[in-house]
Motif scaffolding. Structure first.
Motif, mmCIF file in Angstrom:
data_model
loop_
_atom_site.group_PDB
_atom_site.id
_atom_site.type_symbol
_atom_site.label_atom_id
_atom_site.label_comp_id
_atom_site.label_asym_id
_atom_site.label_seq_id
_atom_site.Cartn_x
_atom_site.Cartn_y
_atom_site.Cartn_z
ATOM 1 N N TRP A 197 0.838 -1.199 0.000
ATOM 2 C CA TRP A 197 0.000 0.000 0.000
ATOM 3 C C TRP A 197 0.872 1.248 0.000
ATOM 4 N N ARG A 198 1.905 1.234 0.840
ATOM 5 C CA ARG A 198 2.763 2.407 0.955
ATOM 6 C C ARG A 198 3.511 2.658 -0.358
ATOM 7 N N VAL A 199 3.984 1.618 -1.006
ATOM 8 C CA VAL A 199 4.661 1.758 -2.302
ATOM 9 C C VAL A 199 3.725 2.396 -3.320
ATOM 10 N N ARG A 200 2.492 1.910 -3.366
ATOM 11 C CA ARG A 200 1.535 2.466 -4.332
ATOM 12 C C ARG A 200 1.139 3.895 -3.954
ATOM 13 N N TRP A 201 1.050 4.179 -2.661
ATOM 14 C CA TRP A 201 0.739 5.540 -2.227
ATOM 15 C C TRP A 201 1.792 6.507 -2.738
ATOM 16 N N TRP A 202 3.064 6.168 -2.581
ATOM 17 C CA TRP A 202 4.143 7.050 -3.008
ATOM 18 C C TRP A 202 4.197 7.181 -4.525
ATOM 19 N N MET A 203 3.900 6.105 -5.240
ATOM 20 C CA MET A 203 3.901 6.203 -6.698
ATOM 21 C C MET A 203 2.779 7.124 -7.169
ATOM 22 N N LYS A 204 1.622 7.029 -6.535
ATOM 23 C CA LYS A 204 0.519 7.926 -6.900
ATOM 24 C C LYS A 204 0.856 9.363 -6.536
ATOM 25 N N PHE A 205 1.451 9.575 -5.381
ATOM 26 C CA PHE A 205 1.865 10.912 -4.943
ATOM 27 C C PHE A 205 2.806 11.537 -5.970
ATOM 28 N N MET A 206 3.755 10.735 -6.466
ATOM 29 C CA MET A 206 4.689 11.249 -7.457
ATOM 30 C C MET A 206 3.992 11.499 -8.794
ATOM 31 N N ASP A 207 3.217 10.527 -9.259
ATOM 32 C CA ASP A 207 2.626 10.627 -10.597
ATOM 33 C C ASP A 207 1.595 11.742 -10.708
ATOM 34 N N GLN A 208 0.782 11.914 -9.678
ATOM 35 C CA GLN A 208 -0.346 12.835 -9.790
ATOM 36 C C GLN A 208 -0.117 14.191 -9.134
ATOM 37 N N TRP A 209 0.792 14.273 -8.188
ATOM 38 C CA TRP A 209 0.903 15.514 -7.425
ATOM 39 C C TRP A 209 2.280 16.162 -7.557
ATOM 40 N N LEU A 210 3.349 15.396 -7.249
ATOM 41 C CA LEU A 210 4.682 15.988 -7.234
ATOM 42 C C LEU A 210 5.339 15.981 -8.606
ATOM 43 N N GLY A 211 5.184 14.873 -9.350
ATOM 44 C CA GLY A 211 5.830 14.752 -10.649
ATOM 45 C C GLY A 211 5.503 15.882 -11.612
ATOM 46 N N PRO A 212 4.223 16.269 -11.749
ATOM 47 C CA PRO A 212 3.909 17.376 -12.659
ATOM 48 C C PRO A 212 4.625 18.674 -12.319
ATOM 49 N N SER A 213 4.903 18.899 -11.032
ATOM 50 C CA SER A 213 5.627 20.115 -10.650
ATOM 51 C C SER A 213 7.097 20.026 -11.050
ATOM 52 N N PHE A 214 7.711 18.862 -10.827
ATOM 53 C CA PHE A 214 9.072 18.665 -11.333
ATOM 54 C C PHE A 214 9.102 18.873 -12.846
ATOM 55 N N SER A 215 8.088 18.334 -13.515
ATOM 56 C CA SER A 215 8.018 18.417 -14.970
ATOM 57 C C SER A 215 7.904 19.862 -15.441
ATOM 58 N N MET A 216 7.046 20.652 -14.806
ATOM 59 C CA MET A 216 6.880 22.042 -15.218
ATOM 60 C C MET A 216 8.194 22.806 -15.093
ATOM 61 N N ILE A 217 8.883 22.591 -13.987
ATOM 62 C CA ILE A 217 10.166 23.273 -13.786
ATOM 63 C C ILE A 217 11.174 22.806 -14.835
ATOM 64 N N GLY A 218 11.209 21.502 -15.092
ATOM 65 C CA GLY A 218 12.133 20.966 -16.087
ATOM 66 C C GLY A 218 11.844 21.479 -17.486
ATOM 67 N N TRP A 219 10.562 21.571 -17.823
ATOM 68 C CA TRP A 219 10.188 22.076 -19.143
ATOM 69 C C TRP A 219 10.595 23.542 -19.288
ATOM 70 N N SER A 220 10.463 24.300 -18.212
ATOM 71 C CA SER A 220 10.743 25.734 -18.306
ATOM 72 C C SER A 220 12.236 26.022 -18.414
#
Length: 259
Positions: free
Chosen positions: A97-120
């Protein structure tokens, strides 16, 4: 001839996740490099594989025929379940459960922010150097309207001050939360290396360079110890050796500083 073909860009973020999962499992695969900066993912040859024009994608041939798999985290789970080799999901139900929680946290919440900064700071400036008419035509070929909008913003540098501030806020909060989590156990989600580590590493591998004000040996010792453990894995070195842009050099700089 291998039964698996992986269509990917650089071994970081979304492309890096199935690359590293395959390496960790010891699964031979044919590497098909999709140059995102040249919009290869929107050309007819690749759209025949994945009509949405997103990367990565993976094909797997077997007695049943050929399967096409998309979405990086789902591909990782498929790789772990479909092939022999070390299990990259823990046996304990709470750890899973914890592994999947962290993967969802990254994919849906934190990852897009890393991506926006990287794209810019990376993708947009690199692509912006090309002919404007060629860029406009390439953007119009993008199948998904939300991806067209994102590319237009990245290329023109139109991410708003509010959007960038929110991304930076989320990155700071995510780093703090990851530091806390890694103070409880050796790896993300459990005491064993798992898909969660692969998922998160591929977006955080360069934190000491990209976010020096937030991540360092002094400020985030738990993250730095974790990064060192992951960097030392043989599969990680082999995966990053497949890189073709200066991201690979960035990886080497961080590795030299922490290993």
């Amino acid at each position: 001839m291998t039964d698996v073909t992986l269509y990917h860009w650089e071994p970081n973020a979304n492309s890096g996740k199935p690359m590293l999962a395959l390496m960790e499992k010891g699964v031979p695969f044919a590497s098909h490099y999709i140059d995102m900066l040249q919009f290869d993912q929107h050309k007819p040859e690749y759209l025949a594989i994945n009509p949405q024009g997103t990367i990565p994608a993976m094909t797997h041939r077997g007695a049943w025929g050929s399967r096409v798999l998309t979405e990086s985290t789902a591909i990782m789970e498929y790789v772990n379940a479909a092939f022999p080799g070390p299990d990259l999901m823990p046996a304990d139900a709470q750890d899973r459960w914890r592994v999947r929680w962290w993967m969802k946290f990254m994919d849906q919440w934190l990852g897009p922010s890393f991506s926006m900064i990287g794209w810019s700071v990376f993708v947009g400036p690199r692509v912006r150097e090309r002919d404007p008419e060629e860029l406009a035509a390439a953007i119009e070929r993008i199948p998904l309207p939300e991806r067209r909008a994102a590319w237009k913003k990245a290329i023109s540098g139109e991410f708003s001050a509010e959007e960038m501030a929110e991304s930076r806020r989320r990155v700071a909060l995510g780093i703090a939360r990851l530091e806390e989590e890694l103070g409880k156990r050796d790896y993300v989600g459990s005491n064993a290396y798992s898909l969660a580590d692969i998922n998160i590493f591929n977006s955080t591998y360069s934190l000491p360079l990209s976010q020096p004000d937030l991540a360092s040996k002094e400020k985030t010792p738990n993250i730095m110890r974790w990064l060192k453990r992951v960097y030392e894995r043989e599969a990680v070195g082999k995966t990053w050796a497949m890189g073709k842009t200066d991201m690979a050099a960035r990886y080497s700089l961080v590795m030299e500083g922490i290993v």
